[in-house]
Design a protein around this motif. Structure first.
Motif, short mmCIF file in Angstrom:
data_model
loop_
_atom_site.label_atom_id
_atom_site.label_comp_id
_atom_site.label_asym_id
_atom_site.label_seq_id
_atom_site.Cartn_x
_atom_site.Cartn_y
_atom_site.Cartn_z
N ASP A 199 16.30 21.50 -5.82
CA ASP A 199 16.55 21.78 -7.24
C ASP A 199 17.34 20.65 -7.89
O ASP A 199 17.88 20.82 -8.96
CB ASP A 199 17.30 23.10 -7.39
N SER A 203 16.36 31.27 23.93
CA SER A 203 16.73 29.98 23.36
C SER A 203 15.50 29.19 22.94
O SER A 203 15.49 28.56 21.89
CB SER A 203 17.53 29.16 24.36
N GLU A 260 12.50 22.93 3.08
CA GLU A 260 13.76 22.82 2.33
C GLU A 260 14.88 22.27 3.19
O GLU A 260 15.94 22.86 3.31
CB GLU A 260 14.19 24.19 1.81
N THR A 261 14.64 21.14 3.80
CA THR A 261 15.73 20.54 4.56
C THR A 261 16.69 19.81 3.64
O THR A 261 17.78 19.43 4.04
CB THR A 261 15.20 19.55 5.60
N GLU A 262 16.27 19.62 2.42
CA GLU A 262 17.14 19.02 1.43
C GLU A 262 17.03 19.89 0.18
O GLU A 262 16.03 20.56 -0.02
CB GLU A 262 16.69 17.60 1.07
N PRO A 263 18.05 19.84 -0.65
CA PRO A 263 17.97 20.64 -1.87
C PRO A 263 16.77 20.23 -2.72
O PRO A 263 16.52 19.04 -2.91
CB PRO A 263 19.28 20.32 -2.59
N SER A 280 13.09 26.78 14.90
CA SER A 280 13.83 25.93 13.97
C SER A 280 13.25 24.52 13.91
O SER A 280 13.80 23.66 13.26
CB SER A 280 15.30 25.89 14.37
N CYS A 281 12.17 24.30 14.64
CA CYS A 281 11.57 22.99 14.58
C CYS A 281 10.78 22.80 13.30
O CYS A 281 10.64 21.69 12.80
CB CYS A 281 10.64 22.76 15.76
N ILE A 288 14.23 30.32 19.69
CA ILE A 288 15.03 29.91 18.54
C ILE A 288 14.91 28.42 18.27
O ILE A 288 14.74 27.99 17.13
CB ILE A 288 16.48 30.34 18.74
N PHE A 289 14.94 27.64 19.31
CA PHE A 289 14.79 26.20 19.10
C PHE A 289 13.43 25.88 18.49
O PHE A 289 13.30 25.05 17.61
CB PHE A 289 14.96 25.45 20.42
N LYS A 336 10.45 22.93 9.52
CA LYS A 336 11.51 22.92 8.52
C LYS A 336 10.92 22.88 7.13
O LYS A 336 10.07 22.05 6.82
CB LYS A 336 12.39 21.68 8.71
#
Lengths: 1071, 568
Positions: free
Chosen positions: B30, B13, B25-28, B20-21, B16-17, B23
């Motif tokens: 394009d 865990s 492309e946390t927003e689009p 994923s910290c 994985i945590f 980041k």
């Protein structure tokens, strides 16, 4: 090899070839397994039952001292075990019962009765991230066992739930193979945002999408629960407000391998399919409508006689399209195969399932060498393994998924609908006299009528429907859903007893996002057909340039993938100190969903992260208290607005455990009151609100044109709706109070829940450009306003569940189960403008009620018209008359009132009766729903838009007057047109009662099946949607569950692929 | 072993945590944003140019604009061929604040905001000076045009200036008066006219607003402001409401402002009537995009949609039946004079009721399909039972209700067998209107003979015979009142179906007479002799309150400061 196979004569007259292969496979497995159990010395058979004599299925039976020697009971509670040790004692366990050691002695046939672990409320129910004994439960949960679900032969699992679970509301709007899953809600709808009322679905602690859920094989389900109140849903925090469906799948138990096989064959036919009038009757009404419109009759007396007498079927065709196009019955096959068992070290449940659901279209396309019927083919697989790695460590490894293929014919319907039922219901496409199917020379027929059809225009000039079904091809959708979940559970008793740590990692991959599916299509374009030119008596081609069938063109779309990675880390604690029982849970979880094909997700992972806690205490199971909470959030919101805290508390009191109660009120065995209150969130906000906090500029090509002589298409960019950095999820305060009772020696149990949910912070576009019903900001602003958390909806209701079971004599057991659910919502605030007439406001009414005219009769004659309020259009006697609510003498939009019922029922109920006598069982289950409206539009009711039904024969005439069932027949659109003027005439209640399922089954006596080396054989037959009684049929020939658009402002255009009535025959064999 | 295994879930865990910290492309990435649209580094100004383009999309189109029908179907010149279409609300008297087929309220304000967003941001973009100058001026011109769309419907409306309202701004704005709104539009036109592109556009820029467009808009707004309805003639009794929909008192000098504006326009020296073309100058104005008569037009892609929607229903082109959506009325056909310029009822006109289409103003054949006119190599058959009026819904669900179809704006398809793609730009300003504006203003100022001179140019181009006295049928010594009627009629037939008549009837305050009437069609029987019978087809209703449209109900309920027009 081939010859050898042919010698093998199958004793069963089922599909020989597949069965041969199947049995070959089975025997191979059996052979291997039976080696270990050949040393027959002390064979014991027996039945395990509960105190009322009901068979206990799946109880584990293990020889004491020899954990590897075990079995479990079959569907009728029977088991067979060969004792090897000296103890001659069996350890019998099952999840809801107290474990029992049973000394066999010298007996060979034993009857073992298990005691419920504490009364009849003792069942263990599945809740979020765990299980709880029903007696200490303080939340609102309803469950149903997998066994019950398997009594229903429908292809989508949610269709089995209607009426069985109090608080579960559903509508099955279609019966199309592969798309027949009902939409469903828990405790109704609490938000007027589209797409934000569907419950969270959790299977073995992993989130499932709606589509994944409908493709589960019921054979894999152990239990299914719905979590309804704050105390049970708060652990899901920001995603729990719509309620939660929790499914656990079957797992292996310590026993010898047990192999089961179920094979089912079903016949399906529509629950309802409109009966349209024949050519003669239709032509008569056509002339009536012409006359009403002051036009000369279209059909001469000679024509009418031709249609009536069928003298010349080519000139005067009279086609019953229902008979031509559709089969009487379509078939469905279903097969399951599973192996379950285990030892101390490893337990396993492995299953494979197959479903084939055929469509109702007759086979025309084999002439073109393709199969273009509707169908749904699905393979399910699951392997659930439990391993004991060390004395304190358990490892779970689950691998499961399904592969499906859904086929839809290319129809080439008018208006771009690719739907055979649109053609079937459309008068302009398939009138009974549209055209002869074949000409005398065998070529496809067509007609002059269809070349210049009725009042529809050239859009309805589509070629011969049988030809289209033969040559136009199909679209096939492929889906492959694969999931892997691993869990490690470590008991930490060395730190403190009762503590354990669990980690779960799951990866789910769906290839073929239903919203952006992976498809292959074979499409044909054209084929010749000929029509009779009645003046020259020659046959002419429909299209002068088409002489032959063009080849099929293949095209494909790759579709997109959904990936879902979920990680969870649990710390569990559960310990009893004398009279004090403590339990708790701490959980960290994260999930990340990536969709590739959706602009709402835009390939960016959608991340959720949260911390969840539960703390519970009870004193002698008498005083119960529990706290649940989650601190979690979603990255679809702006930084600083992502996390929220969702707490809930609940408490219960088992009054029946108090001495004063126990000693005085004997007939009540259990009496518990419980209540819960808490806050839960909902982040399903609908696709209109993606990245709610951002302002996006839109762009597009070919928006404007400049230049000469050929205008150059120029691109444009424009400001999108404003962003709102403060945007957040919807929140709901849920309150629930309930009584759980069991009476008369636990024969009768009653649960009554009252709930009140207050949803607030519903995202609302104040400019009304997204949902025109709401919003109070003037268009002078010039732009779509950002969604703002301000809407409020209350939702309250009551749920009752009754169970009664008893036995007569020794062998006759019977049970009655009833459920009743009522959930009525009310919009409290939706930022509506202040209307001049209060009755126009949606606020104060239920979500998705419509603003319609009030029908008060028919205009009788010109005198009546003169003195009545009138609309703008010309009105004739026989038109629908509406109430002039504002009294200005004019019928216009101001007279539309929000009224009637919403499109989703607010009341639903179910009644299950079951009887078991020795090997026989019979069960019938009724389900009903009330208080919802259905509205038909064009092809579903409009005269000469729809084909005509008997209701059109009762259209208004001066003679019929107010007894008419339908307004004046006409070709002119006007005040009586169901499309343009919604009114209470068209919007009517769809209340219904259904014989939803019925089952009859027989388990062959053990003495019969023993010689076949089989543990048990059960044959059964069940049915789905067998009979329907509905109020709807006074106007519409539609299934009452046909839906009418999510915003509730529209109605249903046409007959859908109707939900199916299924009659199923099955055989279940356990080895 | 045991101890390491229980750590497994923890480790897993954590990995994985942790992973994923970080980041990306946390927003689009394009999507267009404001920064990208108005980019401070974009010297080419490509995307900001797209933003300018978008403002043009809010210009109303004209063809089949009201749910498939022309606005002129509500002017008595025609009725929709289909029954119960929404445009008939105007003539049946059933328009209300919730039932107005053409409010154009939201659309105008969306366009106005779009222009303001452009004006607010374009200075950030380092595009060449001239590009920026043109862009800003075009945005301001279009904004003025959108206010004009509001003005003619409602009178004065809330003026936003250059503000782009934000979430916290108060937009509960009251209406500005009629005078303020007129002044705003006129001042804007005056301010930007020299910043706009010069009148001679490059082919590739055709369709963009020019100086000519700005001055033409000014001419039109001043013409309306001088007209009886607005020039102190409002029927309102409440002076507050009257000031919102017109001037409180009449002032004849407002006509002089029109004359001045027209002179300013003429001084551009570029525009002129199309006197030649295929088949005639009058027809070619509408089917050739670029000509010196078109000042500003709503640009459309080349296609044959209009031919299909308007041609008589008997024409079936590649399996598509033409729709014949518009039925011009007999009243309208009767408004066309004879080739000699005399009205059909004037003595000496030579009109023959048994051959009603002979010897008529050539504009009739260019505007209306009548029985016998040639189209796609055959005669139009609008007699009872003819191909184009079969009187049989099984053959054609829609057909003319009056015996006529709309011919104007369609390509030149008298011969041939099929339609081909052609230009269909809806004219918003064209030079013939400027001449008619001029004539009207001159006449109102008492300069009747000067007005006659202007009308003569229109009639000459139309193909009316000059006559021996070279007065094109205009009688010698015509009075001002007679001339007013003549100009009104000339405007009706010259500018038919260009969304003028609907508004002209209102501003002249004649709608009360000409729209409380019976509309006629013609019933033609084809036998050994063709007979013509005039038959009533519809009646129209007009009340005083219809002179101004009601402000949409939603807007009144949403903004308590908006005052509804009188009568609604």
């Amino acid at each position: 090899m081939k010859d050898g196979n042919c010698d093998f004569k199958n004793p069963f007259s089922l599909k020989a070839y597949t069965m041969k292969k199947f049995f070959f496979f089975l025997f191979a497995i059996l052979f291997v397994i039976s080696i270990s159990s050949f040393a027959q010395s002390n064979k014991v058979t027996g039945v395990v039952s509960d105190s009322s004599g009901g068979a206990i299925v799946g109880a584990s039976v293990v020889e004491k001292g020899l954990p590897s020697n075990g079995t479990s009971t079959n569907a009728s509670g029977r088991f067979t075990i060969t004792l090897k040790g000296a103890s001659r004692t069996l350890l019998v366990t099952n999840i809801s019962f107290e474990p029992r050691e049973f000394h066999v002695g010298n007996a060979t046939n034993v009857q073992i009765v298990l005691k419920s672990s504490s009364g009849s409320l003792a069942d263990v129910v599945v809740i979020g991230y765990g299980r709880q004994k029903k007696i200490t439960l303080t939340g609102a949960v309803s469950s149903v066992s997998g066994v019950e679900l398997r009594e229903n032969p429908t292809a989508s699992v949610q269709n089995t739930l209607a009426g069985r679970l109090p608080g579960f509301f559903s509508q099955q709007t279609s019966g199309r193979p592969g798309a027949d899953g009902a939409t469903f809600y828990i405790r109704g709808i609490s938000s007027y945002n589209t797409g934000s009322s569907s419950p969270l679905i959790i299977v073995d602690d992993i989130e499932y999408s709606y589509d994944q859920f409908s493709r589960i094989d019921p054979n894999e389900i152990e239990t299914l629960s719905i979590l309804k109140d704050a105390s049970t849903t708060a652990v899901y925090g920001v995603r729990g407000a719509n309620g939660v469906v929790v499914v656990t799948t079957r797992r292996g138990k310590i026993s010898a391998p047990q192999i089961s096989f179920r094979g089912e064959m079903s016949l399906q036919q529509p629950t309802i399919m409109p009966h349209f009038l024949n050519a003669y009757e239709t032509a008569l009404l056509y002339n009536v409508a012409r006359k009403n419109d002051n036009q000369t009759p279209y059909f001469s007396d000679k024509d009418l006689a031709g249609y009536r007498d069928h003298t010349d079927p080519y000139r005067y065709p009279d086609i019953n399209w229902r008979e031509v196009l559709f089969k009487n019955f379509s078939k469905q096959y279903r097969g399951n195969f599973d192996i379950t068992g285990g030892t101390e070290k490893v337990k396993y449940f492995i299953s494979a399932g197959y479903l084939f659901q055929d469509g109702m279209v007759k086979d025309f396309s084999s002439r073109a060498g393709i199969n273009n019927n509707y169908y749904n083919q699905r393979y399910n697989y699951r392997s659930n393994l439990d391993m004991k790695v060390t004395q304190t460590t358990d490892l779970r490894l689950d691998l499961y998924g399904n592969i499906s293929q859904i086929n839809v014919p290319q129809i080439g319907s008018p208006n771009g609908w690719n739907d055979l039922f649109a053609d079937y219901s459309s008068f302009l496409t398939l009138a009974p006299f549209a055209y002869p199917i074949y000409n005398p020379d065998g070529s496809f027929g067509y007609s002059k009528w269809q070349l210049s059809p009725g009042t529809g225009g050239s859009v309805y000039d589509v070629n011969n429907v049988v030809g289209r079904l033969t040559y136009l091809g199909y679209t096939r959708t492929f889906e492959n859903n694969m999931n892997l979940a691993g869990t490690v559970n470590q008991r930490l008793d060395f730190i403190t007893r009762g503590l354990s740590l669990k980690g779960t990692l799951s990866y789910a991959s769906s290839y073929g996002d239903p919203g952006n599916a992976n498809t292959v299509s074979m499409s044909g374009s054209e084929f010749p057909s000929f029509y009779l030119d009645t003046t020259t008596n020659t046959y002419l081609p429909r299209s002068t340039n088409v002489y032959r069938v063009r080849r099929l063109i293949r095209s494909s779309s790759n579709g997109s993938t959904i990936r879902n990675l979920t990680t969870q880390l649990f710390l569990n604690y559960d310990r009893t100190f004398g009279s004090h029982h403590f339990y708790g849970l701490a959980l960290v979880s994260q999930s990340s969903v990536t969709k590739t094909g959706s602009s709402a997700y835009n390939f960016i992972p959608n991340n959720f992260r949260g911390f969840t806690g539960r703390l519970g205490y009870d004193y002698r199971q008498k005083y119960l208290i529990e706290f649940n909470g989650a601190y979690n959030g979603s990255d679809r919101f702006s930084k600083g607005h992502r996390y929220g805290f969702f707490p809930a508390g609940s408490a219960g009191w088992n009054i029946s455990e108090e001495p004063f109660f126990k000693n005085n009120i004997a007939f009540i065995n259990r009496f518990k009151i419980r209540g819960s209150y808490g806050l839960v969130g909902n982040d399903k906000l609908g696709s209109n609100f993606t990245y709610y906090y951002q302002q996006i500029y839109n762009s597009g090509g070919n928006q404007v044109f400049f230049g000469n002589p050929n205008p150059n298409a120029a691109s444009a960019t424009w400001e999108g709706g404003l962003g709102n950095p403060d945007v957040s999820w919807e929140k709901e305060k849920k309150a629930d109070v309930a009584i759980d009772m069991s009476l008369f020696k636990n024969k009768l149990s009653v649960t009554v829940d009252y709930f009140k949910n207050n949803r607030y912070d519903i995202l609302t576009d104040r400019s009304g450009r997204i949902d025109s019903r709401f919003g109070s900001v003037s268009a002078v602003f010039g732009q779509t306003l950002p969604p703002v958390n301000l809407g409020k909806v209350s939702n309250r209701g009551i749920e009752v569940e009754l169970n009664y079971s008893n036995k007569i004599g020794k062998d006759l057991n019977y049970a009655v189960k009833g459920t009743y659910s009522y959930a009525k919502n009310e919009i409290l605030f939706a930022d509506e403008p202040s209307y001049q007439y209060g009755y126009q406001a949606f606020t104060g009414n239920s979500i998705n009620m419509q603003r319609v005219y009030t029908w008060i009769g028919f205009y009788r004659d010109s005198a009546d018209i003169a003195k009545s309020a009138k609309p703008a259009q010309a009105v004739r006697p026989g038109d629908l008359k509406y109430a002039d609510l504002n009294g200005d003498g004019i019928i216009d939009g101001y007279d539309q009132k929000v009224q009637g019922y919403p499109n989703v029922p607010n009341t639903t109920a179910g009644l299950q009766l079951s009887v078991r006598y020795k090997g026989f069982n019979i069960g019938i289950f009724f389900q009903g729903a009330m208080n919802f409206n259905v509205r038909g539009l064009a092809e579903s009711i409009l005269a000469f838009g729809s084909n005509l039904t008997s209701v059109h024969q009762q259209a208004w005439t001066p003679e019929l007057g107010d007894n008419a069932k339908f307004p004046l027949l006409t070709f002119l659109p006007g005040i009586s047109d169901p499309r343009g003027t919604p009114s209470t005439f068209w919007l009517i209640r769809g209340d219904y009662i259904r014989l939803k399922t019925a089952e009859i089954g027989y388990t062959l006596p053990a003495s019969w099946v023993r010689p076949l080396k089989v543990k048990s054989i059960r044959i059964y037959s069940n049915g789905y949607n067998l009979f329907t009684w509905t109020k709807l049929n006074k106007l519409y020939q539609l299934d009452p569950e046909i839906n009418q658009g999510s915003s509730g402002t529209s109605g249903t255009d046409r007959v859908n692929y109707p939900p199916q009535r299924t009659i199923n025959f099955g055989l279940s064999i356990t080895f | 072993m045991k101890k390491t295994i229980y750590l497994l879930p923890v480790l897993l865990s954590i990995v994985i945590f942790w992973s994923s910290c970080r980041k990306y492309e946390t927003e689009p990435k394009d999507w267009f944003t404001s920064q990208l649209t108005f980019d401070t580094l974009d010297k080419n100004g490509i995307v900001s140019g797209y933003a300018l383009n978008n403002i043009y999309t809010y210009i109303p189109g004209g063809f089949n604009r009201i749910d498939g029908d022309f606005l002129d179907d509500a002017s008595g010149d025609a009725i929709p061929s289909r029954y119960n279409t929404t445009v008939e609300n105007y003539t049946k008297g059933t328009v209300s604040s919730i039932n107005n087929p053409d409010p154009y309220w939201g659309n105008s304000y969306y366009g106005i905001r779009d222009a303001n967003v452009y004006l607010k941001n374009i200075d950030k973009v380092p595009v060449p000076v001239l590009t920026k100058q043109y862009g800003k001026a075009e945005a301001r011109f279009l904004r003025a045009l959108f206010y004009w769309e509001l003005l003619k419907r409602y009178g004065g409306v809330p003026l936003l200036g250059d503000t782009v309202p934000g979430l916290n701004d108060n937009i509960q704005k009251p209406r500005n008066s009629f005078a303020e709104t007129v002044d705003y539009i006129v001042n804007e036109c005056t301010a930007i006219k020299d910043s706009l592109r010069p009148v001679a556009l490059a082919s590739s820029d055709w369709g963009r607003a020019t100086k000519g467009a700005a001055v033409a808009l000014k001419c039109r707004v001043l013409l309306y402001a001088a007209s009886p309805l607005f020039n102190g003639g409002g029927f309102e009794t409440d002076p507050v409401k009257k000031a919102l929909t017109g001037y409180l008192t009449a002032d004849p000098t407002r006509w002089q402002k029109v004359v001045d504006a027209v002179l300013e326009f003429n001084a551009l020296g570029y525009y002129g009537l199309q006197t030649s073309g295929t088949p005639t100058g009058f027809i070619s104005v509408f089917i050739n995009k670029m000509n010196t008569e078109i000042i500003f037009a709503k640009q459309s892609p080349n296609n044959s949609n209009l031919e299909i929607s308007q041609s008589p229903v008997g024409y079936i082109i590649s399996n598509t039946r033409s729709q014949g959506l518009t039925s011009p009325t007999q009243n309208f056909v009767d408004a066309f004079p004879m080739t000699n310029g005399l009205g059909i009822n004037e003595s000496g006109s030579g009109y023959n009721a048994s051959s009603p289409y002979t010897g008529r103003d050539p504009r009739l054949a260019a505007t209306v399909f009548y029985n016998g006119l040639t189209w796609l190599s055959r005669s139009v058959q609008t007699y009872q039972g003819g191909l184009d009026k079969p009187d049989n819904p099984a053959v054609s669900p829609v057909e003319t209700r009056t015996g006529y179809y709309l011919r104007k704006f369609l390509g030149n398809f008298s011969t041939g067998t099929a339609f081909s793609s052609g230009s269909h730009n809806f004219p918003i300003f064209r030079y013939a209107e400027i001449i008619l504006d001029y004539a009207e203003a001159l006449n109102e100022l008492g300069q009747v003979e000067s007005a006659v001179t202007q009308i003569k140019t229109i009639r000459a181009r139309a193909g009316i015979a000059a006559g021996t006295n070279s007065r094109y049928g205009i009688k010698v010594g015509i009075t001002q009142a007679e001339m007013r009627t003549l100009i009104q009629n000339e405007r009706r037939i010259e500018l038919a179906f260009e969304e003028h008549r609907f508004w002209d009837m209102r501003r002249w305050k004649i709608a009360g007479q000409v729209l409380n009437t019976t509309l006629n069609g013609i019933k033609i029987t084809n036998g050994t002799t063709v007979t013509y019978q005039i038959v009533p087809v519809a009646t129209t209703v007009f009340q005083d309150k219809f002179y101004h449209m009601p402000i949409p109900y939603d807007e009144i309920t949403k903004n308590s400061k908006l005052i509804q027009n009188e009568g609604w």
